[in-house]
Design a protein around this motif. Sequence first.
Motif, PDB file in Angstrom:
ATOM      1  N   THR A  98      38.984  39.039   0.056  1.00 11.53           N
ATOM      2  CA  THR A  98      39.632  38.540  -1.158  1.00 11.53           C
ATOM      3  C   THR A  98      39.506  37.025  -1.225  1.00 11.53           C
ATOM      4  O   THR A  98      39.792  36.326  -0.239  1.00 11.53           O
ATOM      5  CB  THR A  98      41.113  38.935  -1.178  1.00 11.53           C
ATOM      6  OG1 THR A  98      41.225  40.356  -1.015  1.00 11.53           O
ATOM      7  CG2 THR A  98      41.780  38.496  -2.468  1.00 11.53           C
ATOM      8  N   LEU A  99      39.093  36.526  -2.378  1.00 13.47           N
ATOM      9  CA  LEU A  99      39.006  35.076  -2.577  1.00 13.47           C
ATOM     10  C   LEU A  99      40.400  34.513  -2.806  1.00 13.47           C
ATOM     11  O   LEU A  99      41.074  34.879  -3.773  1.00 13.47           O
ATOM     12  CB  LEU A  99      38.103  34.774  -3.773  1.00 13.47           C
ATOM     13  CG  LEU A  99      37.899  33.296  -4.117  1.00 13.47           C
ATOM     14  CD1 LEU A  99      37.136  32.585  -2.998  1.00 13.47           C
ATOM     15  CD2 LEU A  99      37.145  33.153  -5.448  1.00 13.47           C
ATOM     16  N   GLU A 100      40.834  33.629  -1.927  1.00  9.87           N
ATOM     17  CA  GLU A 100      42.161  33.000  -2.052  1.00  9.87           C
ATOM     18  C   GLU A 100      42.080  31.639  -2.729  1.00  9.87           C
ATOM     19  O   GLU A 100      43.024  31.205  -3.386  1.00  9.87           O
ATOM     20  CB  GLU A 100      42.785  32.835  -0.657  1.00  9.87           C
ATOM     21  CG  GLU A 100      43.045  34.138   0.072  1.00  9.87           C
ATOM     22  CD  GLU A 100      44.278  34.853  -0.449  1.00  9.87           C
ATOM     23  OE1 GLU A 100      45.055  34.238  -1.194  1.00  9.87           O
ATOM     24  OE2 GLU A 100      44.456  36.045  -0.127  1.00  9.87           O
ATOM     25  N   GLY A 101      40.965  30.943  -2.543  1.00 10.69           N
ATOM     26  CA  GLY A 101      40.781  29.631  -3.149  1.00 10.69           C
ATOM     27  C   GLY A 101      39.299  29.347  -3.290  1.00 10.69           C
ATOM     28  O   GLY A 101      38.577  29.251  -2.288  1.00 10.69           O
ATOM     29  N   ASP A 102      38.837  29.232  -4.539  1.00 11.57           N
ATOM     30  CA  ASP A 102      37.410  29.064  -4.774  1.00 11.57           C
ATOM     31  C   ASP A 102      36.945  27.667  -4.359  1.00 11.57           C
ATOM     32  O   ASP A 102      37.755  26.753  -4.175  1.00 11.57           O
ATOM     33  CB  ASP A 102      37.110  29.298  -6.262  1.00 11.57           C
ATOM     34  CG  ASP A 102      35.659  29.662  -6.504  1.00 11.57           C
ATOM     35  OD1 ASP A 102      34.889  29.732  -5.522  1.00 11.57           O
ATOM     36  OD2 ASP A 102      35.303  29.890  -7.675  1.00 11.57           O
ATOM     37  N   CYS A 103      35.635  27.513  -4.206  1.00 10.64           N
ATOM     38  CA  CYS A 103      35.042  26.226  -3.837  1.00 10.64           C
ATOM     39  C   CYS A 103      33.849  25.985  -4.754  1.00 10.64           C
ATOM     40  O   CYS A 103      33.061  26.903  -5.009  1.00 10.64           O
ATOM     41  CB  CYS A 103      34.598  26.260  -2.374  1.00 10.64           C
ATOM     42  SG  CYS A 103      34.156  24.645  -1.712  1.00 10.64           S
ATOM     43  N   THR A 104      33.711  24.769  -5.226  1.00  7.48           N
ATOM     44  CA  THR A 104      32.622  24.457  -6.153  1.00  7.48           C
ATOM     45  C   THR A 104      31.289  24.352  -5.426  1.00  7.48           C
ATOM     46  O   THR A 104      31.226  24.211  -4.210  1.00  7.48           O
ATOM     47  CB  THR A 104      32.909  23.137  -6.882  1.00  7.48           C
ATOM     48  OG1 THR A 104      33.058  22.101  -5.907  1.00  7.48           O
ATOM     49  CG2 THR A 104      34.186  23.243  -7.706  1.00  7.48           C
ATOM     50  N   GLU A 105      30.212  24.392  -6.199  1.00  4.29           N
ATOM     51  CA  GLU A 105      28.873  24.365  -5.619  1.00  4.29           C
ATOM     52  C   GLU A 105      28.541  23.032  -4.970  1.00  4.29           C
ATOM     53  O   GLU A 105      27.647  22.956  -4.121  1.00  4.29           O
ATOM     54  CB  GLU A 105      27.833  24.695  -6.695  1.00  4.29           C
ATOM     55  CG  GLU A 105      27.864  26.145  -7.143  1.00  4.29           C
ATOM     56  CD  GLU A 105      26.751  26.473  -8.114  1.00  4.29           C
ATOM     57  OE1 GLU A 105      25.939  25.568  -8.406  1.00  4.29           O
ATOM     58  OE2 GLU A 105      26.694  27.620  -8.581  1.00  4.29           O
ATOM     59  N   ASP A 106      29.223  21.964  -5.369  1.00  6.53           N
ATOM     60  CA  ASP A 106      28.913  20.639  -4.806  1.00  6.53           C
ATOM     61  C   ASP A 106      29.714  20.347  -3.535  1.00  6.53           C
ATOM     62  O   ASP A 106      29.826  19.188  -3.118  1.00  6.53           O
ATOM     63  CB  ASP A 106      29.153  19.533  -5.841  1.00  6.53           C
ATOM     64  CG  ASP A 106      30.614  19.452  -6.305  1.00  6.53           C
ATOM     65  OD1 ASP A 106      31.400  20.367  -5.953  1.00  6.53           O
ATOM     66  OD2 ASP A 106      30.956  18.501  -7.018  1.00  6.53           O
ATOM     67  N   TYR A 107      30.271  21.372  -2.908  1.00  9.67           N
ATOM     68  CA  TYR A 107      30.991  21.209  -1.641  1.00  9.67           C
ATOM     69  C   TYR A 107      30.097  20.461  -0.646  1.00  9.67           C
ATOM     70  O   TYR A 107      28.976  20.897  -0.350  1.00  9.67           O
ATOM     71  CB  TYR A 107      31.362  22.584  -1.093  1.00  9.67           C
ATOM     72  CG  TYR A 107      32.115  22.599   0.209  1.00  9.67           C
ATOM     73  CD1 TYR A 107      33.351  21.961   0.352  1.00  9.67           C
ATOM     74  CD2 TYR A 107      31.613  23.295   1.317  1.00  9.67           C
ATOM     75  CE1 TYR A 107      34.051  22.013   1.542  1.00  9.67           C
ATOM     76  CE2 TYR A 107      32.303  23.348   2.510  1.00  9.67           C
ATOM     77  CZ  TYR A 107      33.528  22.700   2.618  1.00  9.67           C
ATOM     78  OH  TYR A 107      34.214  22.753   3.818  1.00  9.67           O
ATOM     79  N   PRO A 108      30.545  19.309  -0.120  1.00  8.63           N
ATOM     80  CA  PRO A 108      29.654  18.455   0.682  1.00  8.63           C
ATOM     81  C   PRO A 108      29.349  18.954   2.086  1.00  8.63           C
ATOM     82  O   PRO A 108      28.388  18.505   2.705  1.00  8.63           O
ATOM     83  CB  PRO A 108      30.385  17.109   0.737  1.00  8.63           C
ATOM     84  CG  PRO A 108      31.785  17.380   0.356  1.00  8.63           C
ATOM     85  CD  PRO A 108      31.821  18.657  -0.417  1.00  8.63           C
ATOM     86  N   LEU A 109      30.141  19.887   2.625  1.00 13.72           N
ATOM     87  CA  LEU A 109      29.927  20.334   4.006  1.00 13.72           C
ATOM     88  C   LEU A 109      29.048  21.574   4.038  1.00 13.72           C
ATOM     89  O   LEU A 109      29.512  22.683   4.284  1.00 13.72           O
ATOM     90  CB  LEU A 109      31.273  20.617   4.688  1.00 13.72           C
ATOM     91  CG  LEU A 109      32.169  19.410   4.926  1.00 13.72           C
ATOM     92  CD1 LEU A 109      33.472  19.846   5.589  1.00 13.72           C
ATOM     93  CD2 LEU A 109      31.470  18.368   5.792  1.00 13.72           C
ATOM     94  N   GLN A 110      27.798  21.373   3.778  1.00 14.17           N
ATOM     95  CA  GLN A 110      26.850  22.471   3.861  1.00 14.17           C
ATOM     96  C   GLN A 110      26.415  22.661   5.313  1.00 14.17           C
ATOM     97  O   GLN A 110      26.584  21.767   6.141  1.00 14.17           O
ATOM     98  CB  GLN A 110      25.653  22.198   2.955  1.00 14.17           C
ATOM     99  CG  GLN A 110      26.030  22.184   1.462  1.00 14.17           C
ATOM    100  CD  GLN A 110      26.734  23.468   1.017  1.00 14.17           C
ATOM    101  OE1 GLN A 110      26.347  24.568   1.406  1.00 14.17           O
ATOM    102  NE2 GLN A 110      27.774  23.322   0.184  1.00 14.17           N
ATOM    103  N   PRO A 111      25.853  23.827   5.671  1.00 11.81           N
ATOM    104  CA  PRO A 111      25.556  24.133   7.071  1.00 11.81           C
ATOM    105  C   PRO A 111      24.381  23.324   7.628  1.00 11.81           C
ATOM    106  O   PRO A 111      23.245  23.809   7.687  1.00 11.81           O
ATOM    107  CB  PRO A 111      25.249  25.631   7.049  1.00 11.81           C
ATOM    108  CG  PRO A 111      24.814  25.901   5.648  1.00 11.81           C
ATOM    109  CD  PRO A 111      25.603  24.979   4.783  1.00 11.81           C
ATOM    110  N   LYS A 112      24.662  22.090   7.989  1.00  9.38           N
ATOM    111  CA  LYS A 112      23.690  21.238   8.671  1.00  9.38           C
ATOM    112  C   LYS A 112      24.473  20.189   9.449  1.00  9.38           C
ATOM    113  O   LYS A 112      25.690  20.055   9.279  1.00  9.38           O
ATOM    114  CB  LYS A 112      22.751  20.565   7.678  1.00  9.38           C
ATOM    115  CG  LYS A 112      23.443  19.590   6.721  1.00  9.38           C
ATOM    116  CD  LYS A 112      22.441  18.903   5.810  1.00  9.38           C
ATOM    117  CE  LYS A 112      23.128  17.873   4.912  1.00  9.38           C
ATOM    118  NZ  LYS A 112      22.155  17.149   4.058  1.00  9.38           N
TER     119      LYS A 112
END
Length: 457
Positions: A98-112
């Motif tokens: 279940t999604l409790e809190g959405d996150c936008t596509e520009d979230y800066p902590l991408q997997p790198k």
Amino acid sequence: MAKRDVLDLRDIVSDARAFEGKTVTLQGWVRNHRKQKNIGFMEFFDGTVLAPMQIVYDGNVQDFAAVQAIRNGAAIAATGVLVAGRGGELEMQAQQITLEGDCTEDYPLQPKRHTLEFLRDIAYLRPRTRLFQAVFRVRSIAAQAVHNYFQSRGYVYVHTPLITGNDAEGAGNTFTVTTAEPGKPYHEEEDFFGKRTALAVTGQLEAETYAMAYKRVYTFGPTFRAENSNTKTHAAEFWMIEPEVCFCDLDGLMDLEEDFLKAIVREVLDKAMPELTFLQGYAKSNLIEKLEKLTTSTVARVTHKEAIDILQKAPKAFEHPAVQGEDLFKEHEKYLTEEYFGSPVFIYDWPKDIKAFYMYQNDDGKTVAAVDLLVPGSGELMGGSQRETRYDLLIARMNELHISAEQMDWYLQLRRYGGCTHSGFGMGFERLVMYLTDIENIRDVIPYPRTPGNCDF
């Protein structure tokens, strides 16, 4: 969903075998979401332990399309069966996410792997990375270890003022506290306190007053210094640990410092091994070996004069030659701890002219009963002294340094009202955390660093 039905990852890690095959619900965040046509994998964390858990889902999960749309950084609740993954660790076969809190596509902590400089610019998000999950858990454990040490030995925890009318170090690098309007003439008597005040650089002097009532006290709180420095070891706001002990001379103080540091390191080794292991890999260092060695090391003790003699006879050239009567440089500390002694070392009986006014003046008239503890890899970690208890000598020294005896009258009076031999030390908590984590910059061991030009969060 009832709160009692939700587990933390720490509950599962503490007894993994007992949870294998069980259906559980977890709440936390998605660090990474890898999606395929009919299956998906989420790297899930909830902040209660360093290790994440993999959540696997397929077409049998409730509302597959909605689950596939969940982005990195989102807050979720996941229910499923815990099974052994390929590496033997538990993972969840999800039945519902279940999604409790959405996150936008520009979230800066991408997997790198992000740079530390980049993460400082998003200090409000960096605790979600594994690096800072490790750093700040070590900081938390170390902070509690400080309290455990002193409380278990009968010390009283004293909250000293953050606003003060004195500059204990005599350095003058303080932040002014005022209600005066900028740009208008300043009238001291009209200011809030009726005098010039500043943010405290130390709680030591006030702690001494309480030591004279409780025998053993300590402070542990924020302190402030307006030093325009951009080095890796300086911040404008930092935390200090400052015990004061009555009926304790310089030798007793060194015993205390050594015992205290070893106890803190032992507790961190005992309670933060997953974090230390991660940090050791991050720094590509021998962090754990360094800390374990410290707990069993014999700490050397030499006078400042003896240390300078050693440095002057060293079979190597220093960028800054060692000079009797002057301070040590980082290269000197490194040589003494890592090459000459191969262990921590106390440097004591320092030249009077480079130390603070409140330090006990030795009979030679040239040195004071001050001590610095140097450790391999970090250099100076603690600084302390036996305090001057002789009223006449103390006031003469204050006059030499143009420190107002009238303003400091309350401190002087301690020497007249049942004063006794007493000593104390100070240790910058961030310096300790840097030593415990092998993180090189103070900006990366304090949640929101305050440095010149930086007060954004």
